[in-house]
Write a protein that holds these residues in place. Structure first.
Motif, mmCIF file in Angstrom:
data_model
loop_
_atom_site.group_PDB
_atom_site.id
_atom_site.type_symbol
_atom_site.label_atom_id
_atom_site.label_comp_id
_atom_site.label_asym_id
_atom_site.label_seq_id
_atom_site.Cartn_x
_atom_site.Cartn_y
_atom_site.Cartn_z
ATOM 1 N N LEU A 116 39.490 36.549 48.230
ATOM 2 C CA LEU A 116 39.283 36.631 46.790
ATOM 3 C C LEU A 116 38.919 35.263 46.222
ATOM 4 C CD1 LEU A 116 42.275 38.956 45.847
ATOM 5 C CD2 LEU A 116 39.863 39.596 46.000
ATOM 6 N N ARG A 117 39.434 34.224 46.838
ATOM 7 C CA ARG A 117 39.096 32.859 46.420
ATOM 8 C C ARG A 117 37.604 32.599 46.619
ATOM 9 N NH1 ARG A 117 42.835 30.455 49.411
ATOM 10 N NH2 ARG A 117 44.427 30.627 47.770
ATOM 11 N N ASP A 158 49.220 31.250 38.863
ATOM 12 C CA ASP A 158 49.091 30.384 40.041
ATOM 13 C C ASP A 158 47.667 30.276 40.561
ATOM 14 O OD1 ASP A 158 51.781 29.904 39.949
ATOM 15 O OD2 ASP A 158 52.305 31.254 41.605
ATOM 16 N N HIS A 159 46.855 31.309 40.314
ATOM 17 C CA HIS A 159 45.536 31.336 40.957
ATOM 18 C C HIS A 159 44.371 31.451 39.991
ATOM 19 C CE1 HIS A 159 47.328 31.369 44.930
ATOM 20 N NE2 HIS A 159 48.224 32.205 44.442
ATOM 21 N N HIS A 161 43.073 29.103 38.249
ATOM 22 C CA HIS A 161 42.190 27.949 38.391
ATOM 23 C C HIS A 161 41.237 28.101 39.574
ATOM 24 C CE1 HIS A 161 45.306 26.983 41.345
ATOM 25 N NE2 HIS A 161 44.450 26.163 41.903
ATOM 26 N N GLU A 162 41.517 29.072 40.449
ATOM 27 C CA GLU A 162 40.640 29.334 41.594
ATOM 28 C C GLU A 162 39.627 30.439 41.301
ATOM 29 O OE1 GLU A 162 43.583 28.267 45.285
ATOM 30 O OE2 GLU A 162 43.859 30.219 44.314
ATOM 31 N N GLY A 163 39.638 30.915 40.073
ATOM 32 C CA GLY A 163 38.710 31.974 39.694
ATOM 33 C C GLY A 163 39.213 33.371 39.999
ATOM 34 N N ILE A 164 40.477 33.493 40.374
ATOM 35 C CA ILE A 164 41.066 34.799 40.686
ATOM 36 C C ILE A 164 41.829 35.303 39.471
ATOM 37 C CG2 ILE A 164 42.712 36.044 42.142
ATOM 38 C CD1 ILE A 164 42.149 33.900 44.306
ATOM 39 N N ARG A 165 41.524 36.510 39.059
ATOM 40 C CA ARG A 165 42.234 37.134 37.945
ATOM 41 C C ARG A 165 43.143 38.245 38.456
ATOM 42 N NH1 ARG A 165 39.752 40.062 34.801
ATOM 43 N NH2 ARG A 165 37.901 40.449 36.069
ATOM 44 N N CYS A 166 44.262 38.459 37.767
ATOM 45 C CA CYS A 166 45.202 39.512 38.149
ATOM 46 C C CYS A 166 45.757 40.155 36.887
ATOM 47 C CB CYS A 166 46.340 38.931 38.989
ATOM 48 S SG CYS A 166 47.463 40.168 39.664
#
Length: 244
Positions: A116-117, A158-159, A161-166
């Protein structure tokens, strides 16, 4: 729309109910969809999965990557519900509910993060209104869904900033085959339907397709500034106060 063209989506519990509607909606919008659940899926490419086994999630993600080479959308939809009072529920049953509903999504997300990253992918978890409130004898289910809502927020923080949305959806009473059978097998199906209508300001229960529409939006790039949210899909049931 082809919001998911050239994207690969994994939908757990995609063989029936809300999961089936989500899988179909993502496919209609261009995604290559793989479902994962206990049995074979006669409509979608699938992976047999026992989510009570903590080794299963990593194997599923590895299989998706082996087949498709990428993973862009993860839908954590598989779950279980066991009715039992706290005093009647064994530790084994309690743990199985937590494992399937909360630990498995955690492990799937953990295994999927490297992929996903790469794709700046999206995660949508199927929570529940019972993660916000409680029905009788549903302690394990309520706790697991509350935890899933919390996991949603944590992954987003947590993620992001890596372009991962939840994000998560929290369905209320939805007309899945299981719920329809429950109504039809009740002592007074017509009265059951009337009562269901009364507790919803919109006057009816929801459809799996209505949940799937929101899931597809949240997973799509047009929802790129939305993350860490739990969206209730319940026809206003949680908003309406009971009569005094």
């Amino acid at each position: 729309m082809n919001r998911f063209e050239n994207k690969v989506a994994l939908v757990t519990g995609g063989r029936s109910g809300i999961g089936r509607a989500i899988a179909r909606r993502l496919r209609e919008e261009g995604a290559e969809v793989i479902t994962a659940q206990r049995g074979e899926d006669d409509e979608f490419e699938s992976i047999k999965a026992d989510f009570s086994d903590p080794h299963t999630p990593e194997k599923i993600v590895a299989e998706v990557i082996s087949r498709k080479g990428q993973l862009d959308v993860l839908i954590n939809n598989a779950g279980m519900m066991q009715e039992a009072g706290i005093e009647e529920m064994s530790i084994e049953d309690w743990q199985r509910n937590i494992t399937v509903n909360l630990t498995a999504p955690f492990l799937l997300i953990r295994a999927a993060l490297p992929y996903l990253r790469k794709s700046k992918g999206s995660i949508v978890n199927t929570g529940s209104t019972e993660g916000l409130a409680a029905n009788p004898n549903h302690a394990a289910y309520c706790v697991s869904k509350s935890g899933l809502h919390g996991l949603t927020r944590s992954v987003a923080v947590d993620h992001g900033h890596e372009g991962i949305r939840c994000n998560a959806v929290a369905p209320g009473w939805i007309d899945t085959d299981l719920n329809i059978d429950m109504i039809e097998n009740s002592s007074d199906a017509e009265a059951f339907r009337r009562n269901i209508g009364r507790i919803h300001p919109v006057g009816r229960s929801g459809t799996p397709e209505e949940v799937a529409a929101l899931v597809a939006f949240l997973a799509a790039e047009e929802a790129g500034f939305i993350t860490g949210q739990v969206y209730t899909v319940d026809g206003g049931r949680m908003t309406q106060l009971s009569l005094p």
